[in-house]
Design a protein around this motif. Structure first.
Motif, PDB file in Angstrom:
ATOM      1  N   VAL A  45      60.527  13.422  31.439  1.00 31.85           N
ATOM      2  CA  VAL A  45      59.521  13.960  32.356  1.00 31.85           C
ATOM      3  C   VAL A  45      58.108  13.846  31.769  1.00 31.85           C
ATOM      4  N   CYS A  46      58.012  13.862  30.440  1.00 28.54           N
ATOM      5  CA  CYS A  46      56.687  13.691  29.821  1.00 28.54           C
ATOM      6  C   CYS A  46      56.225  12.241  29.951  1.00 28.54           C
ATOM      7  N   ASN A  47      57.187  11.308  29.901  1.00 22.52           N
ATOM      8  CA  ASN A  47      56.819   9.910  30.125  1.00 22.52           C
ATOM      9  C   ASN A  47      56.297   9.738  31.554  1.00 22.52           C
ATOM     10  N   ILE A  48      56.958  10.393  32.504  1.00 25.16           N
ATOM     11  CA  ILE A  48      56.469  10.381  33.889  1.00 25.16           C
ATOM     12  C   ILE A  48      55.075  11.014  33.933  1.00 25.16           C
ATOM     13  N   GLY A  49      54.912  12.113  33.207  1.00 22.90           N
ATOM     14  CA  GLY A  49      53.640  12.827  33.176  1.00 22.90           C
ATOM     15  C   GLY A  49      52.512  11.976  32.602  1.00 22.90           C
ATOM     16  N   MET A  50      52.820  11.156  31.604  1.00 27.17           N
ATOM     17  CA  MET A  50      51.783  10.283  31.025  1.00 27.17           C
ATOM     18  C   MET A  50      51.354   9.223  32.033  1.00 27.17           C
ATOM     19  N   ILE A  51      52.328   8.685  32.777  1.00 26.79           N
ATOM     20  CA  ILE A  51      51.995   7.704  33.817  1.00 26.79           C
ATOM     21  C   ILE A  51      51.108   8.359  34.869  1.00 26.79           C
ATOM     22  N   LYS A  52      51.493   9.571  35.273  1.00 23.18           N
ATOM     23  CA  LYS A  52      50.713  10.283  36.279  1.00 23.18           C
ATOM     24  C   LYS A  52      49.287  10.539  35.775  1.00 23.18           C
ATOM     25  N   ALA A  53      49.157  10.948  34.523  1.00 18.43           N
ATOM     26  CA  ALA A  53      47.827  11.246  33.971  1.00 18.43           C
ATOM     27  C   ALA A  53      46.950   9.987  33.958  1.00 18.43           C
ATOM     28  N   CYS A  54      47.535   8.848  33.623  1.00 16.39           N
ATOM     29  CA  CYS A  54      46.765   7.597  33.608  1.00 16.39           C
ATOM     30  C   CYS A  54      46.380   7.200  35.044  1.00 16.39           C
ATOM     31  N   ALA A  55      47.297   7.418  35.986  1.00 14.63           N
ATOM     32  CA  ALA A  55      46.989   7.110  37.389  1.00 14.63           C
ATOM     33  C   ALA A  55      45.858   8.019  37.890  1.00 14.63           C
TER      34      ALA A  55
ATOM     35  N   ARG C  50      54.338  22.306  37.645  1.00 14.41           N
ATOM     36  CA  ARG C  50      54.083  20.928  38.092  1.00 14.41           C
ATOM     37  C   ARG C  50      55.392  20.131  38.221  1.00 14.41           C
ATOM     38  N   GLU C  51      55.266  18.931  38.766  1.00 13.65           N
ATOM     39  CA  GLU C  51      56.428  18.066  39.039  1.00 13.65           C
ATOM     40  C   GLU C  51      57.344  17.913  37.820  1.00 13.65           C
ATOM     41  N   MET C  52      56.718  17.726  36.654  1.00 12.77           N
ATOM     42  CA  MET C  52      57.508  17.504  35.439  1.00 12.77           C
ATOM     43  C   MET C  52      58.439  18.689  35.162  1.00 12.77           C
ATOM     44  N   GLY C  53      57.926  19.898  35.419  1.00 12.50           N
ATOM     45  CA  GLY C  53      58.726  21.096  35.196  1.00 12.50           C
ATOM     46  C   GLY C  53      59.887  21.183  36.175  1.00 12.50           C
ATOM     47  N   VAL C  54      59.627  20.830  37.421  1.00  8.39           N
ATOM     48  CA  VAL C  54      60.680  20.866  38.445  1.00  8.39           C
ATOM     49  C   VAL C  54      61.786  19.864  38.091  1.00  8.39           C
ATOM     50  N   ILE C  55      61.382  18.661  37.715  1.00  7.51           N
ATOM     51  CA  ILE C  55      62.377  17.621  37.402  1.00  7.51           C
ATOM     52  C   ILE C  55      63.145  17.979  36.125  1.00  7.51           C
ATOM     53  N   GLU C  56      62.439  18.498  35.126  1.00  6.79           N
ATOM     54  CA  GLU C  56      63.124  18.894  33.892  1.00  6.79           C
ATOM     55  C   GLU C  56      64.113  20.034  34.165  1.00  6.79           C
ATOM     56  N   HIS C  57      63.723  20.939  35.052  1.00  7.13           N
ATOM     57  CA  HIS C  57      64.628  22.031  35.452  1.00  7.13           C
ATOM     58  C   HIS C  57      65.915  21.462  36.070  1.00  7.13           C
ATOM     59  N   ILE C  58      65.761  20.461  36.915  1.00  7.87           N
ATOM     60  CA  ILE C  58      66.932  19.804  37.518  1.00  7.87           C
ATOM     61  C   ILE C  58      67.775  19.128  36.434  1.00  7.87           C
ATOM     62  N   ALA C  59      67.111  18.399  35.558  1.00  8.54           N
ATOM     63  CA  ALA C  59      67.832  17.675  34.498  1.00  8.54           C
ATOM     64  C   ALA C  59      68.606  18.650  33.606  1.00  8.54           C
ATOM     65  N   GLN C  60      67.994  19.798  33.305  1.00 15.46           N
ATOM     66  CA  GLN C  60      68.677  20.760  32.429  1.00 15.46           C
ATOM     67  C   GLN C  60      69.820  21.479  33.157  1.00 15.46           C
ATOM     68  N   THR C  61      69.732  21.563  34.468  1.00 14.03           N
ATOM     69  CA  THR C  61      70.871  22.095  35.230  1.00 14.03           C
ATOM     70  C   THR C  61      72.068  21.155  35.066  1.00 14.03           C
ATOM     71  N   CYS C  62      71.794  19.844  35.138  1.00 16.11           N
ATOM     72  CA  CYS C  62      72.852  18.848  34.914  1.00 16.11           C
ATOM     73  C   CYS C  62      73.373  18.957  33.487  1.00 16.11           C
ATOM     74  N   ALA C  63      72.461  19.141  32.530  1.00 15.93           N
ATOM     75  CA  ALA C  63      72.862  19.264  31.123  1.00 15.93           C
ATOM     76  C   ALA C  63      73.761  20.478  30.922  1.00 15.93           C
ATOM     77  N   ALA C  64      73.429  21.581  31.596  1.00 18.23           N
ATOM     78  CA  ALA C  64      74.236  22.801  31.456  1.00 18.23           C
ATOM     79  C   ALA C  64      75.630  22.605  32.061  1.00 18.23           C
ATOM     80  N   TYR C  65      75.686  21.894  33.191  1.00 22.12           N
ATOM     81  CA  TYR C  65      76.991  21.556  33.779  1.00 22.12           C
ATOM     82  C   TYR C  65      77.812  20.761  32.761  1.00 22.12           C
ATOM     83  N   ASN C  66      77.180  19.747  32.150  1.00 17.08           N
ATOM     84  CA  ASN C  66      77.866  18.961  31.125  1.00 17.08           C
ATOM     85  C   ASN C  66      78.275  19.831  29.933  1.00 17.08           C
ATOM     86  N   GLY C  67      77.414  20.796  29.605  1.00 14.06           N
ATOM     87  CA  GLY C  67      77.704  21.700  28.497  1.00 14.06           C
ATOM     88  C   GLY C  67      78.963  22.526  28.749  1.00 14.06           C
TER      89      GLY C  67
END
Lengths: 124, 80, 141
Positions: A45-55, C50-67
């Motif tokens: 998500v940080c890699n996505i965030g870096m792309i977004k910041a550059c955009a 922000r978007e990154m937090g929402v997506i990371e939250h989703i990814a960690q939900t998947c990680a917890a399922y795997n856990g």
């Protein structure tokens, strides 16, 4: 949010229909302490965030990614070995919407690519 | 479902999803090479087939399948 | 249900990037998690996650399922494996969550091959769907 903290922009080059941002990661950033302890890897998500910041830098306003159509991570980015990266952007801008096609590369290695649509945000 | 029906269904499905010409999908062709599958896209193949044929494929099973011909046989055995 | 420190038994991420604070449980193919957005969240800006937090939250939900699966298969003492996002597709974000709001995310595992799991995720605030996506998680052995 990430700019000038998680990473910095070292320069940019305009190409044909493309723009390349040279970025440098900050290996001492707190995020690397949690992702993962003793094994720092840049979160996708940080890699996505870096792309977004550059955009955002390129279009001159904030963006809200409402549709991340596709985003594939081919190689992990580790802040010590892959400190310097190139973010290659192809943007299509209309009044409200910015279509983003981007890759993160360095030399022959492709780390990720992304296609997304973002809305321009009004600065408060 | 006959083998011929499975074959034409699979070919149409894969050609569309992986953006290849149906003509390159032949029984002796290698699936991974033909569709340029990596470990990430192999799971798309499984999801697609499971969904289309109402079966449940596990990773170990699909890894043994090398050619399209073997894939048709595999699906036929699963829905039988 | 796991909360707070117990979450660390399920996912490999640690502060400041832990994006789930509750795990409600898993079935054979599903998992459900929660996150209350706090002002000091690393992905918060201007009072919004922000978007990154929402997506990371989703990814960690998947990680917890795997856990959870990992503990079922390899014993309760098994540590969470390192995992990464392999691919994200069709990710729609309707709106950004605000500080104080509580997200809940449901994930459904639709296919698995070796160490790659394909999952469908839906994130809600109350009954309002605010995000959905298809995500592939890659797990280390």
């Amino acid at each position: 949010m990430l700019k000038n903290d998680f990473f910095t922009i070292a320069g940019k080059e305009n190409g044909e229909g493309l723009v390349t941002y040279h970025v440098v990661l900050n290996p001492d950033h707190n995020i690397f302490k949690g992702h993962f302890p003793g094994n720092p890897i840049s979160p996708g998500v940080c890699n996505i965030g870096m792309i977004k910041a550059c955009a955002e830098e390129e279009v001159g306003c904030g963006l809200f990614i409402e549709n991340l159509k596709q985003c594939k991570f081919s190689h992990l980015i580790t802040p010590n070995e892959n400190k310097e990266l190139d973010i290659v952007l192809k943007l299509e801008t209309t009044e409200q919407v910015v279509k983003i096609a981007a890759t993160i590369v360095k030399g022959d290695t492709k780390f990720m690519d992304l296609k997304a649509e973002a809305l321009k945000e009004q600065k408060a | 479902m006959t083998k011929a029906e499975i074959t034409s269904k699979v070919n149409a499905l894969l050609a569309e999803e992986f953006e290849v010409e149906e003509s390159v999908i032949t029984p002796d062709a290698n699936i991974k090479k033909t569709l340029e599958l990596d470990s990430l896209s192999l799971v798309d193949l499984v999801a697609l087939i499971d969904n289309e044929f109402g079966i449940k494929t596990n990773g170990a099973e699909i890894s043994k399948v090398g050619t399209f011909g073997e894939l048709y046989d595999f699906i036929e055995s699963k829905i039988a | 249900m796991q909360q707070g420190e117990e979450i660390k038994q399920l996912i490999p991420q640690r502060e400041p990037i832990m994006m789930i604070d509750t795990f409600y449980g898993a079935t054979e193919t599903t998992g459900k998690s929660g996150l209350t957005v706090l002002a000091d969240n690393v992905f918060c800006e201007g009072g919004q996650l922000r978007e990154m937090g929402v997506i990371e939250h989703i990814a960690q939900t998947c990680a917890a399922y795997n856990g959870v699966k990992n503990k079922q298969n390899n014993g309760e003492a098994s540590k969470p494996k390192l995992g990464y996002i392999g691919e994200i597709k069709k990710c729609q974000i309707v709106r950004l969550p605000r500080v104080g709001e509580q997200l809940t995310t449901d994930v459904v595992a639709t296919a698995q091959v070796m160490n790659v799991t394909l999952m469908e995720a839906t994130t809600k605030i109350g009954d309002e769907t605010i995000a959905s996506c298809q995500i592939k998680l890659f797990e280390e052995d």
